[in-house]
Design a protein around this motif. Structure first.
Motif, PDB file in Angstrom:
ATOM      1  N   ASP A  94      -0.945  -8.533  -1.595  1.00 49.39           N
ATOM      2  CA  ASP A  94      -0.081  -7.355  -1.583  1.00 49.39           C
ATOM      3  C   ASP A  94      -0.252  -6.529  -2.851  1.00 49.39           C
ATOM      4  O   ASP A  94      -0.456  -5.324  -2.814  1.00 49.39           O
ATOM      5  N   ALA A 129       0.860  -1.177   0.000  1.00 49.20           N
ATOM      6  CA  ALA A 129       0.000   0.000   0.000  1.00 49.20           C
ATOM      7  C   ALA A 129       0.890   1.218   0.000  1.00 49.20           C
ATOM      8  O   ALA A 129       2.099   1.136   0.201  1.00 49.20           O
ATOM      9  N   GLU A 154      -4.724  -4.493  -4.146  1.00 48.47           N
ATOM     10  CA  GLU A 154      -4.475  -3.066  -4.293  1.00 48.47           C
ATOM     11  C   GLU A 154      -4.623  -2.630  -5.747  1.00 48.47           C
ATOM     12  O   GLU A 154      -5.225  -1.603  -6.059  1.00 48.47           O
ATOM     13  N   GLU A 172      -7.380  -0.012  -7.747  1.00 52.32           N
ATOM     14  CA  GLU A 172      -6.675   1.184  -8.230  1.00 52.32           C
ATOM     15  C   GLU A 172      -7.657   2.153  -8.883  1.00 52.32           C
ATOM     16  O   GLU A 172      -8.498   1.756  -9.703  1.00 52.32           O
ATOM     17  N   ARG A 197       1.579  -3.715   6.107  1.00 53.47           N
ATOM     18  CA  ARG A 197       1.920  -3.795   4.696  1.00 53.47           C
ATOM     19  C   ARG A 197       3.296  -3.206   4.455  1.00 53.47           C
ATOM     20  O   ARG A 197       3.675  -2.234   5.101  1.00 53.47           O
ATOM     21  N   LEU A 201      -7.562   1.173   0.422  1.00 55.68           N
ATOM     22  CA  LEU A 201      -7.159   0.335   1.554  1.00 55.68           C
ATOM     23  C   LEU A 201      -6.324   1.112   2.555  1.00 55.68           C
ATOM     24  O   LEU A 201      -6.540   1.027   3.766  1.00 55.68           O
ATOM     25  N   GLY A 259      -4.501   4.959  -1.666  1.00 60.75           N
ATOM     26  CA  GLY A 259      -5.575   4.151  -2.191  1.00 60.75           C
ATOM     27  C   GLY A 259      -6.632   3.923  -1.130  1.00 60.75           C
ATOM     28  O   GLY A 259      -6.488   4.314   0.035  1.00 60.75           O
TER      29      GLY A 259
END
Length: 484
Positions: A64, A3, A68, A72, A34, A45, A43
């Motif tokens: 991971d 992230a 993400e 996007e 992360r 998350l 983002g």
């Protein structure tokens, strides 16, 4: 899960997750755990991990990059679902983190699916329970399901009308209200067992923490309860096939069910799907807020009034209010920081609590619900005659749920003593008379010590034809005057 690099505030937010840390199933990861990676804007998350809303992600391996990238900005919208079992006909405050998670996905342009468990509610989720739920009749479950769909619809509409505005030019994601009885009720048993049932492994289901706890209990575990995770997993499969759903949301106690759904969807479709949990809301004693614990703060007006909901959040202590501002509002984190800084200077104003209560009440009950809560607050705690005069009969009944009411006709020369006796608010004889002279009686928030005071329109009787009689500190009587 990879992230954007988190700010110092995010690191502080990670402390919240640290406090919530517990033994987790393998393959899950707290969202804030992360690898840091340089990037421009945060983002979805990362932003929600700062707020403390997203807790664990499953599976950790592969998420991971994949999850993400899936979320996007600029990519096609993702369908995300969360289930709500209709064990009652109303949502409660314990459901709000899951609702807020859906709304944040919708604000990011994704499609959200709010699924009422009209079928699974009849089995009963064994998660976190020492004994089985009381079985619910089919018609009762259907009535509860209608109530939950209506409640979810109000939240979605209030959010769209009152909190989205133009959204900075971005489109609000699509929202759908579904009921798993619409597909599970039509699924033949043998088809289910030969299809989904053949892909779910007994060892995996038996290893789930909820299953282990129930199997060790005195009452054991029924086959219906054991199959609950399998049916919820089938929900994920159905939603993936028919709505393109890739993400399931759930409370922190739902990770076992989420893992079952992941296993079924990946085995039957080969598609990468993901689960995200949100924190559980607990009382000061650590009990999960909800119907089972008997401490639910409901979101339907007929169960918990706007005033009662507003006061629940106004009464939150300083050590929890910042967390709740992040979880239950859409306020920017910079604004929340400012609110807390002002609170440190002027704690007597209860600024964060009032802002929290206002934001949540407006989301749940709309603008009019918030105004109603404020009127009731002024009438009860600030003895505001103007607020009392503006209150509807419904608000009076909500504010004084246990208060007796009486309908009286104003007679010429009628006194306060006459009023109290006709309303059966004081005993007859000298003790009742003395109750007034001792200052134990007030009308519309004004203490009256002369029992022979003649009632006056506009003072003792408000413009809306109501008098609020109080005996002592807590005994209220609502008087409705006829033929004025």
């Amino acid at each position: 899960m990879a992230a954007p690099r988190l700010s110092r505030r995010c690191c502080r937010a990670a402390g919240l997750f640290g406090a919530l840390r517990r033994a987790r199933p393998p393959g899950t990861r707290h969202v804030h755990e992360r690898p840091q990676r340089a990037r421009g804007a945060k983002g979805l998350l990362a932003a929600q991990s700062e707020r403390g809303l997203f807790q664990d992600v499953f599976p950790a391996q592969g998420a991971d990059e994949q999850l993400e990238a899936l979320l996007e900005p600029g990519r096609p919208p993702v369908a995300v679902y969360c289930g709500f079992d209709p064990t009652a006909d109303s949502l409660h405050v314990g459901h709000l983190p899951a609702v807020m998670a859906l709304l944040h996905f919708q604000r990011a342009g994704h499609t959200v699916l709010a699924v009422v468990g009209g079928a699974t509610a009849r089995l009963g989720d064994p998660s976190g329970r020492e004994r089985p739920r009381e079985p619910l009749e089919a018609e009762r479950v259907r009535a509860h399901a209608r109530g939950l769909r209506e409640g979810l619809g109000r939240l979605l509409e209030n959010h769209r009308a009152l909190f989205w505005a133009a959204g900075g030019g971005r489109p609000l994601g699509r929202a759908e209200l579904l009921d798993n009885a619409w597909w599970l009720g039509r699924e033949p048993l043998l088809d289910f067992l030969c299809g989904a049932g053949g892909r779910l492994r007994m060892g995996t289901l038996l290893s789930r923490q909820a299953c282990q706890a129930r199997l060790r209990s005195a009452e054991g575990m029924s086959l219906a309860e054991f199959l609950y995770p399998a049916l919820q997993a089938y929900d994920f499969l159905h939603l993936h096939r028919h709505h393109g759903c890739r993400v399931q949301l759930g409370g922190a106690d739902q990770m076992g069910n989420i893992m079952s759904g992941y296993e079924l969807v990946t085995k039957m479709t080969g598609t990468d799907v993901f689960g995200i949990t949100v924190p559980l809301i607990t009382s000061t004693t650590g009990d999960k807020l909800g119907k089972t614990a008997g401490n639910a703060v409901w979101l339907n007006r007929d169960k918990t009034s706007p005033f009662e909901l507003y006061q629940f959040f106004v009464r939150q202590q300083d050590d929890i209010v910042e967390k709740y501002l992040k979880l239950f509002t859409f306020l920017p984190l910079e604004e929340i920081d400012h609110i807390m800084e002002m609170h440190a200077r002027e704690p007597e104003k209860w600024g964060p609590q009032k802002r929290l209560a206002a934001e949540v009440t407006k989301l749940v009950h709309g603008r009019e619900g918030l105004e109603s809560a404020k009127r009731c607050t002024k009438a009860l705690y600030h003895s505001s005659v103007e607020a009392l005069e503006a209150m509807s009969d419904q608000e009076l009944q909500e504010l004084f749920r246990q208060a007796p009411s009486a309908e009286l006709i104003l007679e010429p020369g009628m006194t306060l003593l006459d009023l109290c006796r006709k309303a059966n608010a004081i005993p007859h004889g000298h003790s009742g008379y003395q109750k007034i002279t001792d200052g134990g009686v007030s009308v519309n928030g004004i203490r009256v010590t002369n029992p022979e005071t003649v009632l006056i329109l506009g003072q003792h009787i408000l413009k809306n034809g109501v008098s609020l009689l109080r005996i002592g500190k807590k005994n209220y009587y609502i008087i409705k005057w006829l033929q004025l």
